[in-house]
Design a protein around this motif. Structure first.
Motif, PDB file in Angstrom:
ATOM      1  N   THR A 548      27.601 -11.713 -52.010  1.00 10.97           N
ATOM      2  CA  THR A 548      29.042 -11.459 -52.089  1.00 10.97           C
ATOM      3  C   THR A 548      29.795 -12.758 -52.365  1.00 10.97           C
ATOM      4  OG1 THR A 548      28.816  -9.624 -50.544  1.00 10.97           O
ATOM      5  CG2 THR A 548      31.034 -10.532 -50.841  1.00 10.97           C
ATOM      6  N   TYR A 552      32.087 -13.562 -55.507  1.00 12.48           N
ATOM      7  CA  TYR A 552      33.487 -13.910 -55.269  1.00 12.48           C
ATOM      8  C   TYR A 552      33.886 -15.128 -56.107  1.00 12.48           C
ATOM      9  CZ  TYR A 552      37.625 -15.503 -52.694  1.00 12.48           C
ATOM     10  OH  TYR A 552      38.874 -15.937 -52.343  1.00 12.48           O
ATOM     11  N   THR A 557      37.480 -15.988 -57.592  1.00 15.38           N
ATOM     12  CA  THR A 557      37.993 -15.780 -56.217  1.00 15.38           C
ATOM     13  C   THR A 557      38.941 -14.587 -56.165  1.00 15.38           C
ATOM     14  OG1 THR A 557      39.857 -17.306 -56.464  1.00 15.38           O
ATOM     15  CG2 THR A 557      37.765 -18.256 -55.737  1.00 15.38           C
ATOM     16  N   PRO A 559      39.195 -10.750 -55.014  1.00 15.41           N
ATOM     17  CA  PRO A 559      38.476  -9.695 -54.282  1.00 15.41           C
ATOM     18  C   PRO A 559      38.295  -8.426 -55.108  1.00 15.41           C
ATOM     19  CG  PRO A 559      40.117 -10.743 -52.884  1.00 15.41           C
ATOM     20  CD  PRO A 559      40.365 -11.251 -54.268  1.00 15.41           C
ATOM     21  N   THR A 562      35.632  -8.920 -57.629  1.00 12.24           N
ATOM     22  CA  THR A 562      34.362  -9.000 -56.896  1.00 12.24           C
ATOM     23  C   THR A 562      33.852  -7.611 -56.559  1.00 12.24           C
ATOM     24  OG1 THR A 562      35.021 -11.126 -55.947  1.00 12.24           O
ATOM     25  CG2 THR A 562      33.227  -9.961 -54.859  1.00 12.24           C
ATOM     26  N   VAL A 573      34.727  -5.880 -49.547  1.00 16.46           N
ATOM     27  CA  VAL A 573      34.722  -7.284 -49.942  1.00 16.46           C
ATOM     28  C   VAL A 573      35.546  -8.120 -48.968  1.00 16.46           C
ATOM     29  CG1 VAL A 573      35.427  -8.932 -51.729  1.00 16.46           C
ATOM     30  CG2 VAL A 573      34.345  -6.770 -52.371  1.00 16.46           C
ATOM     31  N   THR A 574      36.742  -7.593 -48.613  1.00 19.23           N
ATOM     32  CA  THR A 574      37.620  -8.333 -47.695  1.00 19.23           C
ATOM     33  C   THR A 574      36.947  -8.548 -46.346  1.00 19.23           C
ATOM     34  OG1 THR A 574      39.569  -7.398 -48.788  1.00 19.23           O
ATOM     35  CG2 THR A 574      39.879  -8.327 -46.595  1.00 19.23           C
ATOM     36  N   LEU A 577      34.321 -11.219 -46.702  1.00 15.35           N
ATOM     37  CA  LEU A 577      34.903 -12.557 -46.799  1.00 15.35           C
ATOM     38  C   LEU A 577      35.397 -13.045 -45.444  1.00 15.35           C
ATOM     39  CD1 LEU A 577      36.873 -12.278 -50.174  1.00 15.35           C
ATOM     40  CD2 LEU A 577      34.698 -13.451 -49.764  1.00 15.35           C
TER      41      LEU A 577
END
Length: 614
Positions: A548, A552, A557, A559, A562, A573-574, A577
């Protein structure tokens, strides 16, 4: 007959003496004439042999006379021994001659001088007592000769000795002892590369030369002992003179201080005498104004400025004096008293200065020894690693234990930086050397980064200007020091290039810059230090945080992009991260940090599954 006299006069060869007889027979001379010629030939050959022996004896006596002359004008032992060995080879007509000396510390003999030798291993040969012909001569103190060394069963043959003799090509060998009284100190040899016997006269001649060599060695020893005695007397005289001057100066101040110095008292003891005699309180400061002894308290401003005037001054209730060396204050005495004899305080300052100078001289002498050793470890460790390790042990440094190599760059004050480094080396049982604008330290430890930071901070404070330290290690053994020094230099240069003057770091603290700077290029260590927590989490939980993270950064960068690239929801994804942020800590998306993370991700992917950080 006249014809034979002519042959003798022109030193004809033995075969030419047959000529008159052969010519007489060819001319049909009578048997009586031929018999007469035969008898004359025999007598002429006897005379020829006698003349040759006398000529040889004359040459031998001349060589012994020349050798005696060399001894009488002894200047260089090596030159005398080389001349003796060379003469032995010439007079005996051998292919080579050589001389070995006894080594009491090792109980064997070593090759001291050779003439006509062609083998390096032969010139480096050592003979155990009793081994080979030379070892037997050294052990028994008796001459030995052999026409064919390898066919002679009297000698205890050793593989390394025979190999060297074979490489040199020697066959016939004669060896005689070098004696001082009854003690054998070496062996003188003459040797041939073909079989030949040695006559008794040749043994006697070589023994005479050996006696001269023994005298030369003993004379050299006596001469060196005399020189050492004179040097010791000179040093003792210099020390006595300096001590006498110190006593005289101290006696002018006070008899008690003189007695104190003679008993080996220190600065604290001198200060106690001063306060007892003059009253008040005394502080002794070093050349930087730091207290050596006494309660400094709140000194009035300008105390050191007053001391710099080079004379005793009074500031309020403070009496201030200093002792200088080369125009710079070595120590400053500050006495808090309303009324005191300035002369006593000045004499006390001189006594304190002498004590400080003595301490500094001792420290500088030890520092020079440690510095020379560290220089040799950096530049010539491969020449004699065992010898270097032995020198280090004598200084209390165990090179087999882990050490950190620190290279420090500073802007100036070389003497102060060198003195500080020498003090650190002595305190921590390490080594230090000053090399131009660089100070190098080899200190016990296994944490180069922490050591570099400490050295940079402390030396910067001592100099009052930035000192930048690069470190490498840990190193174990003399052979690793030079490589660590180069890496430490590169780390220091990298810090300066990055604008981090006054800082300290090793390759590990420099991130990807350290990866480039280090000799080992520890890719696994770099990836582990940057991505370790994330990779470990994936390994434990079966997650895909590393993938991930790579997606990213690969998506700029973003989201959302990604999520599209990984075919998952943006909320996933969030969440990932957020987890990555907790694992890597704050600031992981800052430019410098994110650059290291992206480089680590690229190296992680290139190394494949076997290289995953754990």
């Amino acid at each position: 007959m006249r014809v034979y006299l002519e042959l003798l006069a022109r030193q004809a060869s033995a075969v030419e003496f047959e000529g008159p007889v052969l010519r007489a027979r060819a001319e049909g001379a009578s048997p009586a004439q031929i018999e007469e010629l035969e008898q004359a030939k025999v007598e002429a050959l006897k005379v020829r042999d006698l003349l040759r022996r006398r000529a040889r004896r004359e040459a031998e006596l001349s060589a012994l006379y020349d050798t005696a002359g060399d001894l009488a004008g002894l200047r260089d032992l090596d030159a005398v021994l080389e001349a003796i060995v060379h003469r032995a080879r010439q007079l005996l007509g051998t292919d080579t001659a050589y001389l070995t000396l006894h080594a009491p510390d090792r109980g064997d003999t070593f090759m001291r001088v050779t003439d006509g030798s062609i083998s390096a291993s032969f010139r480096a040969l050592r003979l155990a007592m009793g081994a080979g012909l030379g070892g037997l001569v050294a052990q028994t103190g008796t001459p030995y000769t052999t026409a064919d060394y390898f066919a002679d069963g009297r000698f205890r043959h050793k593989e390394h000795i025979d190999s060297a003799v074979i490489e040199e090509g020697l066959v016939a060998i004669l060896g005689v002892p070098l004696k001082l009284g009854r003690r054998v100190i070496g062996v003188l040899f003459a040797a041939n590369r073909s079989a030949r016997p040695f006559a008794q006269e040749e043994v006697a001649l070589l023994a005479s030369l050996a006696a001269h060599a023994a005298v030369a060695i003993d004379n050299a020893r006596l001469l060196q002992e005399t020189r050492n005695a004179l040097e010791e007397l000179s040093q003792a005289h210099a020390l006595a003179r300096a001590h006498g001057e110190a006593v005289e100066r101290a006696a002018l101040a006070h008899d008690r201080m003189t007695s104190l110095v003679l008993r080996g008292g220190g600065i604290e003891d001198v200060a106690a005498v001063v306060t007892e005699v003059l009253g008040g309180s005394l502080a002794v400061l070093d050349d930087l104004g730091r207290p050596i002894t006494g309660d400094v308290g709140d000194l009035a401003p300008g105390v050191l400025d007053a001391a710099a005037l080079g004379r005793t001054v009074r500031r309020g209730d403070l009496l201030i004096t200093s002792a200088e060396v080369g125009g710079a204050p070595l120590c400053t005495l500050v006495l808090r008293s309303d009324d005191a004899d300035e002369r006593i305080l000045e004499r006390a300052a001189l006594v304190c200065a002498l004590l400080l100078l003595f301490r500094r001289t001792v420290a500088e002498a030890e520092g020079r020894v440690r510095g020379e050793l560290l220089d040799d470890l950096i530049s010539r460790a491969s020449d004699d690693p065992e010898g270097l390790a032995d020198r280090a042990r004598r200084l209390g440094v165990d090179l087999a234990a882990p050490h950190v190599l620190v290279s420090v760059r500073h802007g100036g004050q070389r003497e102060r930086a060198a003195f500080w480094a020498s003090s650190q080396a002595a305190t921590h049982h390490g080594l230090a050397a000053a090399r131009g604008g660089e100070v190098v330290l080899l200190l016990p430890g296994e944490r180069p980064g922490a050591t570099a930071q400490r050295v940079a901070a402390e030396l910067s404070a001592s100099l009052g200007s930035p000192a930048t330290a690069g470190a490498a290690g840990p190193v174990r053994g003399p052979g690793e020091v030079a490589t660590a020094h180069r890496e430490a230099q590169r780390c220091a240069e990298a810090l300066l290039a990055l604008g981090r003057a006054g800082d300290g770091a090793s390759a590990a603290e420099l991130g990807f810059v350290g990866l480039l700077m280090s000799d080992g290029h520890d890719v696994s260590g770099f990836v582990g230090s940057v991505l370790g927590p994330v990779a470990d989490y994936d390994a434990r939980r079966g997650t895909a945080l590393v993938r991930t993270l790579a997606a990213y950064f690969g998506s700029g960068t973003s989201p959302s992009r990604t999520a599209e690239a990984m075919h998952i929801h943006v909320n996933t994804v969030t969440q990932r991260l957020d987890r990555i942020g907790r694992l890597l800590g704050d600031g992981w998306q800052e430019p410098d940090r994110s650059l290291e993370i992206q480089l680590a991700l690229r190296l992680h992917r290139l190394r494949g599954p076997a290289g995953h950080a754990s």
